[in-house]
Design an enzyme around this catalytic site. Structure first.
Site, mmCIF file in Angstrom:
data_model
loop_
_atom_site.group_PDB
_atom_site.id
_atom_site.type_symbol
_atom_site.label_atom_id
_atom_site.label_comp_id
_atom_site.label_asym_id
_atom_site.label_seq_id
_atom_site.Cartn_x
_atom_site.Cartn_y
_atom_site.Cartn_z
ATOM 1 N N ASP A 438 -3.729 6.496 -3.896
ATOM 2 C CA ASP A 438 -4.162 5.264 -3.269
ATOM 3 C C ASP A 438 -4.356 4.291 -4.436
ATOM 4 O OD1 ASP A 438 -5.449 3.428 -1.501
ATOM 5 O OD2 ASP A 438 -7.341 4.085 -2.361
ATOM 6 N N ASP A 625 -8.465 6.537 3.653
ATOM 7 C CA ASP A 625 -7.698 7.635 3.073
ATOM 8 C C ASP A 625 -8.132 8.987 3.619
ATOM 9 O OD1 ASP A 625 -6.160 6.080 1.283
ATOM 10 O OD2 ASP A 625 -7.914 5.890 -0.002
#
Lengths: 728, 60
Positions: A438, A625
């Protein structure tokens, strides 16, 4: 407005007239800290107990009821130089402590029985080759039975129960052959003793239990310690909120004590701990932890805010819609559940080994019995040999092979700043061949940093830093930090949503929005990084623009290179804007990246890679996430991550650098290698020992020596997991 | 050989004493913090209770 802190939620009664609280403490490392904290706290009047636990870094405190406020302990610890926070033991952790104590009790009983049975066995072995009378031998055998049978009945419980559970679910696990082996060996030994035979197998059976319990205890202990420390870190992140106890009075309370319908105050620079709706005030909100978007969102009356978002400029009143457990968007939770279910199908190395092992061992023992009967031996002799086969193939080396390596490797990783959430994470991490990062908060640091400090005169920048100290705003904090400012300007006035101003030596200085400082034209002219936020500084007629952004983690580039050198694929999946992601990908030399992806998109990408046979390591920190962390083969989170992501990730790493990602991969690869090696050692030992046992010439002495030897070999081999990581 | 009648029970009694001591120490929480216990052994002794009370008084 008076702000108080209220931690009474955590205080428990501890006997007559005493109160108890547990504090998680950061920064306790050694005996010195331990003594300093204990002395410092016991010196406070009315404190009856102050005890530091160095293993899980906590302090237990007891004091006379009603005399002290828990805040005073936290303040005292802060004076001593330690950050502390009240801590509530999760029920899962309490169960684990109980389980670990039970295992240790079983181990104590088994070890006691082993020592005493061995003490009786050695005279029998030596007596068998010299002048022992059969009556004396029987006496010794009966004594052994007297010790071994009750001891095995008690100490074998962890295995018997688990074996029974497996059998009643019509499956099998490692505990099934263990239980069968132990029960058969004990039963056969009793029969042998009744028939005045030369050999009994009490020693082998009970020693087997002892070795296995060592393995089981190590396994359990590893997970327990990590969970305790991870729990502390969660507590130290101090998830509190300022709740209105009266219309004009707020109190700082733990999130656990907030309920839907309460009204909380959200000041600039504070991270929101609850879900809710803004009922008063105007501000900008940084939702990067939730969505990955680094640009701020405007918040006003009616705007929903989510836990994990940061309030940037103005003060807000928020009506709570969900707190503590329920702070998440329903979609994230649903995706998460689905992903977690999919993962539970992964089978650990030990289970796979035992699935193969159990039928082979049982078949070998059965064939031995049938073979001997076929070749003309009596049923009795055949069964004795069969039991010898079961004992010598006892999976104690196998039972130790994995947990010892896991314990050593997790200890070593812990020292390098990586915490393991589950034992099989090592096995899954070692297999990873593709890493998805990420961007926001993972490749970049969660805090902001000043980009163009060199373009501003040093004395001006220093002045701006001093002025910035008067503001709560995160951008101001970054400016203050970059300028190394220590002494604030006392006369500074903060204008909500605008900036701070002060008058120094008759000249007005301002720090804040470009419009507040009259510097719009400068911002228009300067071609700045699309990701950066801009603040302006004015001193009299002079105007400066300070550009602030989330910097990349200091070693991100080296880590990406190190991963690529290990032939591991790297890509970025971010919820942030394309411009921001492109810049990061280019700076790091990552070819594959996608911007603006939703949590569902991330999962889809992981599934796509999975379908191609890749084992994906997901590294991320945001709440968006969490589902993909659960969906990936294995996952990691930085310690700054949202609570949910941390709980979902298999590994959590500490500190600013990204290096722990590579270090953890190296450690786990080495550990997996050693686990496999240990399994082969255990299997190789069986290949040597089984033919000897089948041939019927094995004595208990040989069996016991061979068994212990293989177990010790496996343990020594596991110690090599301590030094695995190469420097990057 | 009659000596066995004395020695064997004696050995077992000693073993059981050890086991009982272990179970007691486990129950009283002595295995809860092994890292800390290792360091406490070399730490300076804590002041005795009456001295501690004096210290507390002095602080006040």
């Amino acid at each position: 407005m008076q702000v108080t802190r209220d931690f009474s939620h955590y205080v428990k009664a501890a006997g007559p007239g005493l109160q108890h609280i547990d504090l998680a403490v950061e920064g306790v490392h050694c005996a010195g800290c331990m003594a300093k904290i204990e002395r410092g706290l016991s010196a406070m009047p009315d404190v009856t107990l102050a005890r530091v636990n160095l293993t899980n870094r906590r302090v237990a405190l007891e004091w006379k009821e009603g005399t002290l406020d828990p805040i005073s302990f936290i303040d005292r610890l802060a004076e001593l130089g330690y950050k502390a926070y009240p801590f509530e033991t999760a029920s899962a952790e309490a169960t684990e402590v109980e389980e670990s104590r039970f295992l240790l009790r079983c181990l104590g009983v088994a070890a006691f029985a082993t020592m005493n049975v061995m003490m009786l066995s050695i005279p029998v072995w030596s007596g068998n080759v010299s002048d022992m009378l059969p009556e004396q031998r029987d006496f010794f055998h009966w004594l052994s039975a007297l010790i071994a049978l009750p001891a095995a009945a008690y100490a074998g419980q962890p295995f018997f129960r688990s074996a029974w559970r497996a059998l009643s679910n019509k499956t099998t696990n490692m505990d099934v052959p263990i239980s069968i082996g132990v029960i058969l060996a004990l039963g056969m030994s009793v029969v042998e003793t009744i028939h005045h035979a030369e050999h009994a197998y009490f020693d082998a059976a009970i020693m087997l239990l002892t070795f296995l319990l060592v393995g089981r205890f190590l396994d359990q202990n590893m997970r327990r310690r990590t969970r305790a420390v991870a729990g502390n870190l969660a507590a130290l992140k101090a998830e509190t909120a300022a709740k209105f106890v009266r219309p004009d009075e707020v109190s700082q309370v733990p999130v656990g004590a907030i309920h839907p319908g309460d009204i909380v105050l959200l000041r600039p620079g504070e991270r929101c701990a609850v879900d809710g709706t803004v009922i008063e005030g105007r501000s900008e909100i940084d939702q990067s932890l939730i969505t990955g978007e680094t640009l701020y969102v405007t918040a006003e009356q009616g705007t929903p805010v989510y836990a994990g978002s940061m309030n940037v400029s103005g003060t807000l009143r928020v009506r709570v819609s969900a707190a503590s457990e329920a702070t998440l968007l329903a979609e994230i939770t649903r995706l998460l559940d689905n992903a977690l279910q999919a993962r539970s199908r992964y089978m650990r190395l030990a289970d796979r080994a035992s699935r193969l092992y159990a039928p082979v061992v049982h078949a070998a023992a059965l064939l031995t019995v049938l073979g001997w009967v076929f070749w003309g031996a009596s049923w009795h002799d055949a069964i004795v040999t069969g039991v010898a086969v079961l004992i010598i193939t006892c999976p104690c080396a196998l039972g130790l092979a994995i947990p010892t390596v896991q314990t050593v490797a997790s200890g070593a990783m812990f020292k390098s700043g990586v915490l393991l959430n589950s034992g099989d994470a090592i096995e899954r991490l070692a297999e990873a061949d593709h890493v998805i990062f990420d961007k926001t908060g993972t490749l970049t640091l969660p805090d902001l940093e000043v980009v163009n400090a060199s373009g501003i005169p040093a004395d001006i920048f220093k002045l701006a830093g001093q002025l910035a100290l008067s503001s709560h705003h995160p951008v101001a904090a970054a400016v203050a930090l970059a300028a190394g400012a220590k002494s604030p300007i006392l006369s500074a006035v903060e204008e909500a949503g605008q900036g701070v101003r002060a008058t120094v030596d008759g000249v007005e200085i301002r720090l804040g929005r470009p419009s507040f400082c009259g510097a719009e034209h400068l911002v228009m002219d300067a071609e700045l990084d699309p990701e950066a936020s801009v603040v302006a500084f004015s001193k009299g007629a002079e105007r400066f623009v300070i550009s602030v952004r989330q910097g990349l983690r200091p070693d991100a580039k080296a880590v990406i290179a190190a991963l690529q050198a290990r032939k591991i694929g790297v890509e970025i999946l971010s919820g942030d804007r394309e411009a921001a992601v492109t810049a990061a990908a280019r700076a790091l030399g990552i070819v594959e990246w996608r911007a603006g992806v939703t949590p569902a998109d991330k999962i889809a990408r992981i599934e796509e890679l999975k379908a191609r046979g890749m084992k994906v390591l997901m590294v991320g920190d945001g709440m968006n996430d969490a589902p993909s962390l659960a969906a990936a083969h294995v996952s990691m989170s930085p310690i700054s991550a949202a609570h949910l992501s941390q709980a979902t990730a298999d590994l959590v790493f500490l500190g600013k650098p990204l290096a722990p990602v590579v270090v953890a991969i190296d450690f786990s690869r080495k550990a997996l290698h050693l686990m496999r090696q240990n399994l082969w050692l255990a299997i190789g030992y069986n290949f040597l020992a089984v033919p000897i046992a089948i041939s019927g010439i094995v004595t208990p002495l040989i069996a016991a020596a061979a068994m212990s030897g293989s177990s010790i070999l496996v343990m020594l081999n596991a110690l090599r997991a301590r030094n695995a990581a190469r420097r990057i | 050989m009659e000596i066995l009648v004395i020695l064997v029970p004696l050995a077992l009694a000693l073993g059981l004493t050890g086991l009982a001591a272990f179970l007691w120490s486990l129950r009283s929480g002595q295995y809860d913090d092994l890292d800390g216990a290792a360091w406490r052994a070399i730490a300076d002794d804590e002041p005795p209770p009456e001295r501690k009370a004096d210290l507390a008084q002095a602080k006040r």
